[in-house]
Write a protein that holds these residues in place. Structure first.
Motif, short mmCIF file in Angstrom:
data_model
loop_
_atom_site.label_atom_id
_atom_site.label_comp_id
_atom_site.label_asym_id
_atom_site.label_seq_id
_atom_site.Cartn_x
_atom_site.Cartn_y
_atom_site.Cartn_z
N ARG A 104 26.46 47.08 76.21
CA ARG A 104 26.52 46.09 77.28
C ARG A 104 27.77 45.23 77.11
O ARG A 104 28.06 44.74 76.03
CB ARG A 104 25.27 45.20 77.24
N SER A 140 30.26 42.28 76.94
CA SER A 140 30.16 40.86 76.66
C SER A 140 30.71 40.07 77.85
O SER A 140 31.55 40.56 78.61
CB SER A 140 30.94 40.51 75.39
N ARG A 141 30.25 38.84 78.00
CA ARG A 141 30.74 38.01 79.10
C ARG A 141 32.20 37.65 78.89
O ARG A 141 32.94 37.50 79.85
CB ARG A 141 29.88 36.75 79.20
N SER A 193 35.74 38.51 78.43
CA SER A 193 36.56 39.68 78.72
C SER A 193 38.01 39.21 78.92
O SER A 193 38.46 39.04 80.06
CB SER A 193 36.05 40.41 79.96
N ASN A 208 35.25 32.88 80.47
CA ASN A 208 34.96 34.27 80.10
C ASN A 208 36.11 35.23 80.39
O ASN A 208 36.03 36.41 80.03
CB ASN A 208 33.70 34.75 80.84
N LYS A 250 34.42 36.84 69.87
CA LYS A 250 33.38 37.85 70.08
C LYS A 250 33.52 38.46 71.47
O LYS A 250 32.96 37.95 72.45
CB LYS A 250 32.00 37.22 69.90
N PHE A 251 34.29 39.52 71.57
CA PHE A 251 34.40 40.25 72.83
C PHE A 251 34.33 41.73 72.54
O PHE A 251 34.77 42.19 71.49
CB PHE A 251 35.69 39.89 73.58
N ASN A 252 33.73 42.47 73.45
CA ASN A 252 33.66 43.92 73.26
C ASN A 252 34.35 44.69 74.38
O ASN A 252 34.23 45.90 74.49
CB ASN A 252 32.20 44.39 73.12
#
Length: 259
Positions: free
Chosen positions: A2, A4-5, A7, A63, A100-102
């Motif tokens: 999912r 991440s918010r 981005s 975000n 923390k971003f994916n």
């Protein structure tokens, strides 16, 4: 996985440019947005020693911030582009450990697009399972340097093509060219920008070529060209996306009259 918010849009400037290169672009992207909706900006300069100095910050709740990575070694040439892609990999590693971003979006102007290409082919694989690069937009990137014919491929273009199987298969790529006189943007031949198709086409999810003509289509002005700003808003940014009114075919030409 999912998304991440968070981005971020991570930008790389071209040769001789500093981390301030995209300031006019960011100002235009933020124009008309409420203060709490504007893109915050973080700038990272990577020194030849490996030291990284940052300025600015990511606003809490933003975000879709903009991160600019520049280099002490910002010189032209294939040897330096390979060095810069390695330096970018160090900055990217620091970013992944700090925030923390994916997923992220990538944008490179001029040689910045070449640096991104080298990074994706040589250094991105270890991150690919955990951090997805969703989109890449290159602006006036000379994939074949100053060659005006694709029959004569430079060593860099040859290497990029050879390693193109390592590119992320899910990546969406937009290659934007400017034409001041319908053959170049005053510095980069349009044929050199269009050589990007030999690297990306059929190797990524989709590849689109876009040609911008008219006022301010010269090379140095491309990042703040009003047409390109609209393309960035449409294709790269979630908060500015108001539909598919600029959806186009693979070989599109845009002039002032169309926007």
């Amino acid at each position: 996985m999912r998304a991440s918010r968070l981005s971020p849009v991570i930008m790389i400037p071209g040769s001789s440019a500093t981390v301030n290169r995209f300031d006019p672009l960011v100002k235009l992207l933020n124009q008309g947005l409420p203060k709490n909706k504007r893109h915050s900006i973080l700038k990272m300069k990577v020194y030849n020693s490996g030291k990284i100095i940052s300025s600015g910050s990511l606003r809490k709740g933003d975000n879709e911030p903009i991160i600019v990575v520049g280099f002490e070694n910002n010189h032209d040439g294939y040897v330096n582009i390979k060095k810069q892609s390695k330096m970018f990999a160090k900055a990217f590693n620091l970013l992944t450990k700090t925030y923390k971003f994916n997923n992220f979006k990538a944008l490179g102007h001029s040689n910045g697009g070449l640096i991104y290409t080298a990074f994706l082919e040589n250094y991105y694989a270890p991150y690919s399972n955990d951090i997805k690069v969703t989109k890449l937009m290159t602006i006036g990137s000379p994939y074949n340097f100053d060659e005006q014919s694709d029959t004569k491929k430079t060593q860099m273009l040859t290497d990029f093509i050879k390693k193109s199987s390592k590119l992320p298969k899910s990546l969406v790529v937009y290659s934007v060219a400017g034409t001041e006189n319908y053959s170049s943007d005053g510095l980069v031949p349009i044929q050199s920008v269009q050589a990007g198709k030999y690297i990306y086409q059929k190797k990524v999810k989709s590849f689109m070529e876009i040609t911008v003509t008219g006022v301010n289509a010269q090379h140095s002005s491309l990042p703040q060209n009003k047409q390109i700003v609209r393309l960035i808003k449409q294709y790269m940014l979630k908060r500015n996306n108001k539909g598919d009114f600029l959806r186009r075919q693979d070989n599109d030409k845009i002039s002032d009259e169309k926007l």
